[in-house]
Design a protein around this motif. Structure first.
Motif: not given
Length: 338
Positions: A28, A39, A43, A46-47, A102
């Protein structure tokens, strides 16, 4: 009555994505040490879970601001909207590269001792610093040379040279491309428009490559030096007016920058020359304004996406041997002027 729903943690994301918690943190943050597939999986997890990185807590843990400082050196008294558009384009590519990792980008426009500052990393406001902008502001570059000598570290685009960790375009190769292009067109009365005594070393490199390319074909370019007092566009207008008065046979011009080239184009039109039929023209930088000229400007265009990524990587890199002297490739973009 239902209890308060707990926010998902990085450990929850790790369990769903099937990776370790440390991998979640690195993924992240955009760490290049995590492969693209991992990745993407992290991601997505996480979403789906509504997980948001607590940047403040992360920064405290890592002792990192997760910020890169970008100093843009301006001419004293220069309106920010009048800055060479090449630097705005470079700024955009640096911002994109910073975001992809990031990180945040802190932008500081500096022009005089009233606002010179180089301690963004030392003060904890940033993890790294990049300096770009005009080399005509000698007091600014002297300030940053002194700052580097005192132990502050940063990387620069197109700096005057030592003692900086610098990156530039493949200027010499670009100049050679321009020369070879004109020769292939059958041009024989070829000129170079650019400063001869400038702190901007890229101008010298572009001229040297151009001269070498023509010399290989038994040709020597006409040199037209712009006046030093005006902006680049006005310099180009004045330089080509003098050039045509001295050498009306000129049939091709390589200008050291696109802003100079756009002034040259205006000067050629003012003199009644047809471009490219009477005089062909090539610039250098690939600025967007060149695409809007009439005719559109042929130019040597640096790979700005690569420049932004490389500058950010250099700024964050600890190995000093990888930091100085990096070159960014250029390509000739043929449009209407040549």
């Amino acid at each position: 009555m239902t209890g308060k729903q707990l926010r998902p943690t990085s450990f929850d994301v790790a369990e769903r994505a099937g990776v370790s918690q440390s991998t979640v943190s690195r993924a992240l943050r955009g760490s290049p040490g995590v492969n693209a597939e991992t990745r993407a999986r992290v991601s997505a997890a996480a979403r789906e879970m509504g997980y948001v990185v607590d940047r403040h807590a992360s920064s405290l843990r890592l002792k990192s601001s997760e910020t890169i400082a970008l100093v843009t050196i301006c001419r004293p008294g220069e309106d920010r909207s009048a800055i060479n558009p090449f630097y705005f384009a470079l700024l955009g590519s640096i911002a994109a590269a910073t975001s992809a990792r990031g990180f945040n980008l802190l932008v500081s426009f500096q022009e005089s001792s009233d606002n010179f500052r180089a301690d963004f990393v030392a003060s904890g406001l940033a993890d790294a610093m990049i300096v770009i902008g005009t080399t005509s502001n000698r007091s600014a570059w002297q300030y940053f040379a002194d700052a580097q000598a005192s132990g502050l570290d940063f990387v620069c685009w197109g700096s005057p040279g030592s003692p900086f960790h610098w990156m530039r375009s493949e200027n010499d190769a670009g100049g050679q491309m321009a020369g070879e292009y004109f020769v292939a067109q059958g041009r024989r009365h070829i000129a170079f428009v650019g400063p001869q005594q400038s702190p901007q070393r890229q101008f010298d490199e572009r001229r040297d490559g151009f001269v070498a390319a023509l010399a290989a074909h038994g040709l020597t370019p006409i040199v037209a030096e712009p006046p030093s007092a005006a902006d680049r566009h006005a310099q180009g207008v004045a330089a080509v007016r003098d050039l045509l008065a001295r050498h009306p046979e000129t049939d091709a011009i390589f200008a050291a920058s696109d802003m100079l080239a756009l002034g040259v184009l205006q000067g050629l039109k003012d003199a009644g020359c047809r471009v490219p039929e009477d005089v062909a023209l090539i610039g250098f930088d690939g600025i967007r304004a060149g695409t809007l000229a009439d005719p559109a400007l042929t130019t040597l265009e640096p790979d700005l996406d690569a420049a932004g990524e490389a500058l950010v990587a250099m700024a964050l890199e600890d190995d000093e041997h990888t930091r100085s002297g990096t070159r960014i490739p250029v390509r000739l973009v043929a449009r209407g002027t040549a």
